[in-house]
Design a protein around this motif. Structure first.
Motif, PDB file in Angstrom:
ATOM      1  N   SER A 174      18.820   3.021 -15.335  1.00  0.00           N
ATOM      2  CA  SER A 174      18.850   1.616 -14.929  1.00  0.00           C
ATOM      3  C   SER A 174      19.410   1.512 -13.517  1.00  0.00           C
ATOM      4  O   SER A 174      20.486   2.042 -13.227  1.00  0.00           O
ATOM      5  CB  SER A 174      19.732   0.824 -15.912  1.00  0.00           C
ATOM      6  N   GLY A 175      18.659   0.826 -12.645  1.00  0.00           N
ATOM      7  CA  GLY A 175      19.116   0.670 -11.278  1.00  0.00           C
ATOM      8  C   GLY A 175      18.219  -0.265 -10.501  1.00  0.00           C
ATOM      9  O   GLY A 175      17.326  -0.913 -11.058  1.00  0.00           O
ATOM     10  N   LYS A 176      18.469  -0.333  -9.191  1.00  0.00           N
ATOM     11  CA  LYS A 176      17.663  -1.180  -8.316  1.00  0.00           C
ATOM     12  C   LYS A 176      16.191  -0.793  -8.419  1.00  0.00           C
ATOM     13  O   LYS A 176      15.314  -1.637  -8.503  1.00  0.00           O
ATOM     14  CB  LYS A 176      18.167  -1.037  -6.884  1.00  0.00           C
ATOM     15  N   TYR A 219      23.224   4.784 -14.600  1.00  0.00           N
ATOM     16  CA  TYR A 219      23.248   3.375 -14.198  1.00  0.00           C
ATOM     17  C   TYR A 219      23.638   3.312 -12.728  1.00  0.00           C
ATOM     18  O   TYR A 219      24.719   3.750 -12.352  1.00  0.00           O
ATOM     19  CB  TYR A 219      24.256   2.575 -15.040  1.00  0.00           C
ATOM     20  N   LYS A 226      23.806   0.448  -9.814  1.00  0.00           N
ATOM     21  CA  LYS A 226      23.664  -0.983  -9.536  1.00  0.00           C
ATOM     22  C   LYS A 226      22.787  -1.263  -8.315  1.00  0.00           C
ATOM     23  O   LYS A 226      21.851  -2.050  -8.378  1.00  0.00           O
ATOM     24  CB  LYS A 226      25.051  -1.597  -9.340  1.00  0.00           C
ATOM     25  N   ASP A 227      23.082  -0.617  -7.191  1.00  0.00           N
ATOM     26  CA  ASP A 227      22.374  -0.911  -5.944  1.00  0.00           C
ATOM     27  C   ASP A 227      21.488   0.235  -5.455  1.00  0.00           C
ATOM     28  O   ASP A 227      21.008   0.206  -4.334  1.00  0.00           O
ATOM     29  CB  ASP A 227      23.392  -1.256  -4.850  1.00  0.00           C
TER      30      ASP A 227
END
Length: 173
Positions: A149-151, A122, A124-125
């Motif tokens: 899961s990510g940008k 994971y 985030k940015d």
């Protein structure tokens, strides 16, 4: 008579002290030898431009080493199935948390028909995938029950930089 008894005790004491010194030296040498073997066992082993990954710990060491070596002209060979279901907070291979940037992998990652299970990344940015940036080749690999899961998200690679993905299989990704 007292002098003879005193000399016998001194000889006995010196003998015991000598034996203790020899024992201490032997024990120190044995422990040092075991520590050296243990330290060697924790290092990545390279043979003829091939890095073999036998377990999750080897994989994690490889992932950390990528910031110092892009593995151009190297093959990374997976030698066993790996289960990451007990690991959290994984980052893509090549991601550098100190600079929040990624190093491109330029070698060949050969899954050798083995399976990676439960890998969860994971970001985030940032981009999320097994590799942050792929400029080399990933082949003969199974990814099973993995989450990315990510940008920007990919499975094998978050970002492709002229690389290739060959003969890879995904299940429940």
């Amino acid at each position: 008579m007292q002098t003879g008894k005193y000399i016998k005790y001194m000889i006995l004491l010196c003998t015991a002290a000598s034996m203790l010194i020899v024992y201490t030296i032997l024990m120190h040498h044995t422990l040092e030898s075991k520590n050296n073997q243990k330290e060697h066992g924790t290092q990545l082993v390279y043979e003829n431009s091939v890095l073999k990954i036998h377990n999750v710990e080897d994989y994690l060491k490889f992932a950390e080493s990528i910031s110092e070596n892009d593995y151009k002209n190297w093959e990374v060979l997976l030698c066993a199935d790996l289960d990451f279901s007990k690991y959290t907070h994984m980052t893509p291979i090549g991601y550098r948390s100190d600079t929040m940037d990624s190093v491109t992998f330029h070698g060949v990652f050969n899954g050798n028909g083995h399976k990676i299970t439960g890998l969860s990344i994971y970001m985030k940015d940032q981009g999320a995938g097994m590799f942050a940036r792929l400029g080399g080749t990933v082949k003969n690999l199974w990814l099973d029950n993995c989450v990315f899961s990510g940008k920007k998200s990919g499975t094998v690679a978050a970002e492709m930089v002229g690389g290739s993905i060959l003969n890879c299989y995904l299940n429940s990704v």
